[in-house]
Scaffold this motif. Sequence first.
Motif, PDB file in Angstrom:
ATOM      1  N   SER A  99       0.837  -1.199   0.000  1.00  0.00           N
ATOM      2  CA  SER A  99       0.000   0.000   0.000  1.00  0.00           C
ATOM      3  C   SER A  99       0.873   1.251   0.000  1.00  0.00           C
ATOM      4  O   SER A  99       2.003   1.255   0.537  1.00  0.00           O
ATOM      5  CB  SER A  99      -0.924   0.003   1.214  1.00  0.00           C
ATOM      6  OG  SER A  99      -0.178  -0.022   2.421  1.00  0.00           O
ATOM      7  N   ALA A 100       0.367   2.310  -0.605  1.00  0.00           N
ATOM      8  CA  ALA A 100       1.154   3.527  -0.819  1.00  0.00           C
ATOM      9  C   ALA A 100       1.712   4.103   0.481  1.00  0.00           C
ATOM     10  O   ALA A 100       2.824   4.643   0.504  1.00  0.00           O
ATOM     11  CB  ALA A 100       0.304   4.569  -1.540  1.00  0.00           C
ATOM     12  N   ASP A 101       0.974   3.984   1.579  1.00  0.00           N
ATOM     13  CA  ASP A 101       1.413   4.582   2.829  1.00  0.00           C
ATOM     14  C   ASP A 101       2.603   3.857   3.449  1.00  0.00           C
ATOM     15  O   ASP A 101       3.257   4.387   4.350  1.00  0.00           O
ATOM     16  CB  ASP A 101       0.259   4.621   3.838  1.00  0.00           C
ATOM     17  CG  ASP A 101      -0.272   3.240   4.158  1.00  0.00           C
ATOM     18  OD1 ASP A 101      -0.595   2.504   3.207  1.00  0.00           O
ATOM     19  OD2 ASP A 101      -0.361   2.888   5.343  1.00  0.00           O
ATOM     20  N   ARG A 138       5.153   2.590   1.450  1.00  0.00           N
ATOM     21  CA  ARG A 138       6.284   2.632   0.516  1.00  0.00           C
ATOM     22  C   ARG A 138       7.275   3.735   0.880  1.00  0.00           C
ATOM     23  O   ARG A 138       6.905   4.738   1.483  1.00  0.00           O
ATOM     24  CB  ARG A 138       5.788   2.846  -0.914  1.00  0.00           C
ATOM     25  CG  ARG A 138       4.897   1.731  -1.416  1.00  0.00           C
ATOM     26  CD  ARG A 138       4.549   1.934  -2.882  1.00  0.00           C
ATOM     27  NE  ARG A 138       3.449   1.070  -3.293  1.00  0.00           N
ATOM     28  CZ  ARG A 138       2.952   1.024  -4.520  1.00  0.00           C
ATOM     29  NH1 ARG A 138       3.451   1.825  -5.459  1.00  0.00           N
ATOM     30  NH2 ARG A 138       1.956   0.205  -4.805  1.00  0.00           N
ATOM     31  N   GLN A 155      -2.686  -0.776 -11.816  1.00  0.00           N
ATOM     32  CA  GLN A 155      -3.192  -0.642 -10.461  1.00  0.00           C
ATOM     33  C   GLN A 155      -4.453  -1.477 -10.265  1.00  0.00           C
ATOM     34  O   GLN A 155      -4.623  -2.120  -9.222  1.00  0.00           O
ATOM     35  CB  GLN A 155      -3.471   0.824 -10.138  1.00  0.00           C
ATOM     36  CG  GLN A 155      -3.923   1.075  -8.707  1.00  0.00           C
ATOM     37  CD  GLN A 155      -2.914   0.611  -7.683  1.00  0.00           C
ATOM     38  OE1 GLN A 155      -1.699   0.651  -7.915  1.00  0.00           O
ATOM     39  NE2 GLN A 155      -3.398   0.157  -6.538  1.00  0.00           N
ATOM     40  N   GLU A 179      -4.802  -4.475  -7.583  1.00  0.00           N
ATOM     41  CA  GLU A 179      -5.898  -4.504  -6.604  1.00  0.00           C
ATOM     42  C   GLU A 179      -6.678  -5.811  -6.692  1.00  0.00           C
ATOM     43  O   GLU A 179      -7.119  -6.357  -5.662  1.00  0.00           O
ATOM     44  CB  GLU A 179      -6.825  -3.308  -6.836  1.00  0.00           C
ATOM     45  CG  GLU A 179      -6.181  -1.970  -6.456  1.00  0.00           C
ATOM     46  CD  GLU A 179      -7.023  -0.780  -6.848  1.00  0.00           C
ATOM     47  OE1 GLU A 179      -8.101  -0.996  -7.455  1.00  0.00           O
ATOM     48  OE2 GLU A 179      -6.617   0.363  -6.570  1.00  0.00           O
ATOM     49  N   VAL A 203      -4.525  -8.440  -4.983  1.00  0.00           N
ATOM     50  CA  VAL A 203      -4.547  -8.229  -3.535  1.00  0.00           C
ATOM     51  C   VAL A 203      -5.869  -8.700  -2.935  1.00  0.00           C
ATOM     52  O   VAL A 203      -5.901  -9.333  -1.875  1.00  0.00           O
ATOM     53  CB  VAL A 203      -4.290  -6.743  -3.204  1.00  0.00           C
ATOM     54  CG1 VAL A 203      -4.603  -6.440  -1.738  1.00  0.00           C
ATOM     55  CG2 VAL A 203      -2.840  -6.383  -3.517  1.00  0.00           C
ATOM     56  N   GLU A 238      -6.295 -11.599  -0.094  1.00  0.00           N
ATOM     57  CA  GLU A 238      -6.935 -11.420   1.208  1.00  0.00           C
ATOM     58  C   GLU A 238      -8.093 -12.385   1.402  1.00  0.00           C
ATOM     59  O   GLU A 238      -8.311 -12.912   2.504  1.00  0.00           O
ATOM     60  CB  GLU A 238      -7.398  -9.975   1.367  1.00  0.00           C
ATOM     61  CG  GLU A 238      -6.239  -8.977   1.452  1.00  0.00           C
ATOM     62  CD  GLU A 238      -5.247  -9.359   2.536  1.00  0.00           C
ATOM     63  OE1 GLU A 238      -5.626  -9.335   3.728  1.00  0.00           O
ATOM     64  OE2 GLU A 238      -4.095  -9.709   2.196  1.00  0.00           O
ATOM     65  N   HIS A 264       2.134  -8.765   2.003  1.00  0.00           N
ATOM     66  CA  HIS A 264       2.095  -7.540   1.205  1.00  0.00           C
ATOM     67  C   HIS A 264       2.670  -7.805  -0.179  1.00  0.00           C
ATOM     68  O   HIS A 264       3.229  -6.894  -0.816  1.00  0.00           O
ATOM     69  CB  HIS A 264       2.876  -6.433   1.911  1.00  0.00           C
ATOM     70  CG  HIS A 264       2.323  -6.058   3.251  1.00  0.00           C
ATOM     71  ND1 HIS A 264       1.466  -4.988   3.442  1.00  0.00           N
ATOM     72  CD2 HIS A 264       2.467  -6.631   4.474  1.00  0.00           C
ATOM     73  CE1 HIS A 264       1.123  -4.910   4.714  1.00  0.00           C
ATOM     74  NE2 HIS A 264       1.708  -5.897   5.359  1.00  0.00           N
TER      75      HIS A 264
END
Length: 351
Positions: free
Chosen positions: A178-180, A182, A253, A257, A260, A264, A281
């Motif tokens: 997830s971007a947060d 990286r 993207q 997604e 991912v 999950e 991840h």
Amino acid sequence: MTTLADPELHRFALGLSENPFAPLPSVIAALDRSARCANRYPEFLPNALAEIIAEHEEIDSGQVVVGAGATGVALQLLRALTEPGRTIVFATPTFDGYPILARMCGLGLEAIPLQDDGQQDLDRMLRAVDDRTSAVIVCRPHNPTGTVLPTNTLLEFVEQIPKHVPVILDEAYIEFVSADLRMVSRILIADHPNVVVLRTFSKAYGLAGLRIGYAVASAEIARRIRLLQLPFGMVAAAESAVSASYAAASELQCRVESIVAEREGLRAALRQRGIFSPASHANFLYLPGANIGDMLSAFGIASRRYPNGDARITVGDPVAGRAVLDAVDAGLRGWDSGGPERSQGSSALTR
């Protein structure tokens, strides 16, 4: 009734963490155009490809090194930055290539076991660094557990590594993070010039067969690595494929997604069955269980198996995911009559 498959005729190849989907349509079109020029040699040295990547990463092209997948670049790194007879420090288990590449370079191995939660034990890795250490390898996400080290934890670790020791930060699966979580490569390298960030187009981009990898490093380290660049060593199609992949960022993207979401869902379903995989991840799941790899193989599913019996499986294909759950369900029932028996009971699947 579930039918056992011949282990030599696996229906699902989930052992190499490949992208289960073909390249994006626009990338395939670019490759088709490139194929029409296959009678011509590629660039003598892959400067144009380095420039394409550098523009995307917002760094100078002199800080980019490309090679035959992340594995090929890693070999260039070790040959350029280490000395035979010295050692590398890394967590174990890890990407299979590192021990192999180390032996090719005449390096000893300081392999530090993972923590119980699947994270790399940075404290023990730091204590293993001594005057014989030529390089330290950290994977983020980690292969094979998929765990991600917190940014501050990793930075504290890097700051304690002697400045003359290269730290290879393997980010082969970074697109699934997830971007947060990286990190910005150019900032990391500017602050820590001994760090080399290693990436690939084999995973999220689905270009494993083209063998395109790259490293981002300080200009000095990149210069040393490029001295080992093989002339005519990168296929000409790499430039077209990378350019088209970058241009299709939104499509990529969506694909990430989708993978991912499948990961999950599969992890949750496995947990319901008592198989507790670490939060991943990446595009794979790590499955603890003393016989789970054998069980999957018996049901036609190839996985990456480890000496303790654990397994890693690629995720993303819903059909393959369903097959994994069917195999696990059959295994938990004791398998079909006449099939292999579990020698250690259900506890081997639930630790």
